[in-house]
Scaffold this active site. Sequence first.
Site, PDB file in Angstrom:
ATOM      1  N   ARG A   1       0.972  -1.164  -0.012  1.00 39.92           N
ATOM      2  CA  ARG A   1       0.104   0.183  -0.197  1.00 39.92           C
ATOM      3  C   ARG A   1       0.946   1.417  -0.306  1.00 39.92           C
ATOM      4  O   ARG A   1      -0.205   2.650  -0.210  1.00 39.92           O
ATOM      5  CB  ARG A   1      -0.984  -0.571   1.588  1.00 39.92           C
ATOM      6  CG  ARG A   1      -2.081  -0.888   1.047  1.00 39.92           C
ATOM      7  CD  ARG A   1      -3.062  -1.300   2.415  1.00 39.92           C
ATOM      8  NE  ARG A   1      -2.723  -2.208   3.110  1.00 39.92           N
ATOM      9  CZ  ARG A   1      -2.245  -2.822   3.557  1.00 39.92           C
ATOM     10  NH1 ARG A   1      -2.718  -4.245   2.762  1.00 39.92           N
ATOM     11  NH2 ARG A   1      -1.181  -3.152   4.695  1.00 39.92           N
TER      12      ARG A   1
ATOM     13  N   GLU B   1       5.405 -10.749  15.460  1.00 46.65           N
ATOM     14  CA  GLU B   1       4.749 -11.354  16.301  1.00 46.65           C
ATOM     15  C   GLU B   1       5.603 -12.544  17.170  1.00 46.65           C
ATOM     16  O   GLU B   1       5.527 -13.133  17.748  1.00 46.65           O
ATOM     17  CB  GLU B   1       3.204 -10.860  16.877  1.00 46.65           C
ATOM     18  CG  GLU B   1       2.228 -11.505  18.026  1.00 46.65           C
ATOM     19  CD  GLU B   1       1.623 -10.910  18.195  1.00 46.65           C
ATOM     20  OE1 GLU B   1       1.418 -10.238  17.308  1.00 46.65           O
ATOM     21  OE2 GLU B   1       0.924 -12.037  18.966  1.00 46.65           O
TER      22      GLU B   1
HETATM   23  P1  AMP Z   1       4.331  -2.787  11.861  1.00 49.45           P
HETATM   24  O1  AMP Z   1       5.737  -3.527  11.239  1.00 49.45           O
HETATM   25  O2  AMP Z   1       3.944  -3.444  12.760  1.00 49.45           O
HETATM   26  O3  AMP Z   1       4.796  -1.736  11.843  1.00 49.45           O
HETATM   27  O4  AMP Z   1       3.115  -2.818  10.294  1.00 49.45           O
HETATM   28  C1  AMP Z   1       3.580  -1.985   9.492  1.00 49.45           C
HETATM   29  C2  AMP Z   1       2.938  -2.860   8.149  1.00 49.45           C
HETATM   30  O5  AMP Z   1       2.054  -3.123   8.365  1.00 49.45           O
HETATM   31  C3  AMP Z   1       2.452  -1.770   6.899  1.00 49.45           C
HETATM   32  O6  AMP Z   1       3.280  -2.344   6.188  1.00 49.45           O
HETATM   33  C4  AMP Z   1       1.230  -1.966   7.365  1.00 49.45           C
HETATM   34  O7  AMP Z   1       0.294  -1.800   5.551  1.00 49.45           O
HETATM   35  C5  AMP Z   1       0.594  -3.142   8.034  1.00 49.45           C
HETATM   36  N1  AMP Z   1      -0.379  -3.108   8.493  1.00 49.45           N
HETATM   37  C6  AMP Z   1       0.587  -3.659  10.183  1.00 49.45           C
HETATM   38  N2  AMP Z   1      -0.926  -3.272  10.845  1.00 49.45           N
HETATM   39  C7  AMP Z   1      -2.352  -3.088  10.587  1.00 49.45           C
HETATM   40  C8  AMP Z   1      -3.327  -2.437  10.442  1.00 49.45           C
HETATM   41  N3  AMP Z   1      -3.811  -2.608  11.823  1.00 49.45           N
HETATM   42  N4  AMP Z   1      -3.794  -2.406   9.803  1.00 49.45           N
HETATM   43  C9  AMP Z   1      -3.270  -2.068   8.497  1.00 49.45           C
HETATM   44  N5  AMP Z   1      -1.820  -2.147   7.857  1.00 49.45           N
HETATM   45  C10 AMP Z   1      -1.602  -3.023   9.058  1.00 49.45           C
END
Ligand code: AMP
Length: 176
Positions: A64, A101
Site C-alpha cells: 500500500r 509477533e
Molecule cells: P509494523 O511493522 O508493525 O509497523 O506494520 C506496518 C506494516 O504492516 C505496514 O506495511 C502496514 O501496511 C501493515 N499493517 C500493520 N498493522 C496494520 C493494520 N492494523 N491495518 C492495516 N495495515 C497494517
Amino acid sequence: MDRTALAALVTARLRDVPDFPEPGVVFKDFTPLLADPEAVAAVVADVRDRFGGRVDMIVGIEARGFMIGAATAYALGVGFVPIRKSGKLPRQTHQACYELEYGTACVEIHADALTQGHRVLVMDDVLATGGTAEAACDLVERAGGTVVGVDVVVELGFLKGRDKLTRYEVSSVLVI
Ligand code: AMP
C-alpha cells in the site's frame, strides 16, 4: 485543507476490519480513501506541503506504500523506489529482516536504486509497531540515501512505532 479537516476526511474514508488478517487485529483498510480522488489529492497535498523541496526520491513499502507513495512522487515531481518483500525484486538487492509477533519478515531494495546523497521520504499506509519502517530506513541508508522523513496516512499510536524511528522526522495524517 487544514489538518483537522484532513484528519476527519481520512477517518471517514477508512474502514475498520476486525480480526483481519488474524484474530485480534483491527485492519485499517484505506482502499475507500484511494477510491476518492479528492481525498487522495488532499493527502498528497499535505505531504507536498511538508516535504516538497526537501526530498528527491520517495521510497514506498509494499504494497500500500506503493499506492500512496507513487501518487505523491508524481505530485512532487520526484522519483519512486519500491521496497518489496523478499524474492520479488529481480536484480541485486540489500535485504533487512525484522521481528514479527510470530517469526520474522524480510524486505529488499535494489542495491543500485539510490545514489549517495538522495534525500528520501519513506511512505506507507499504516505505522503499527514500526518494524517495517525501521527496516525500510535501514535499507535506504545501506543503498546510499539519506532518510529525510517517514510519512504514513495512519499511525497506530498505542503500538509506539515512533519509538523505533527516533532518528527520523515521522509524520502522519491521523493518529489513532
Ligand atoms: P509494523 O511493522 O508493525 O509497523 O506494520 C506496518 C506494516 O504492516 C505496514 O506495511 C502496514 O501496511 C501493515 N499493517 C500493520 N498493522 C496494520 C493494520 N492494523 N491495518 C492495516 N495495515 C497494517
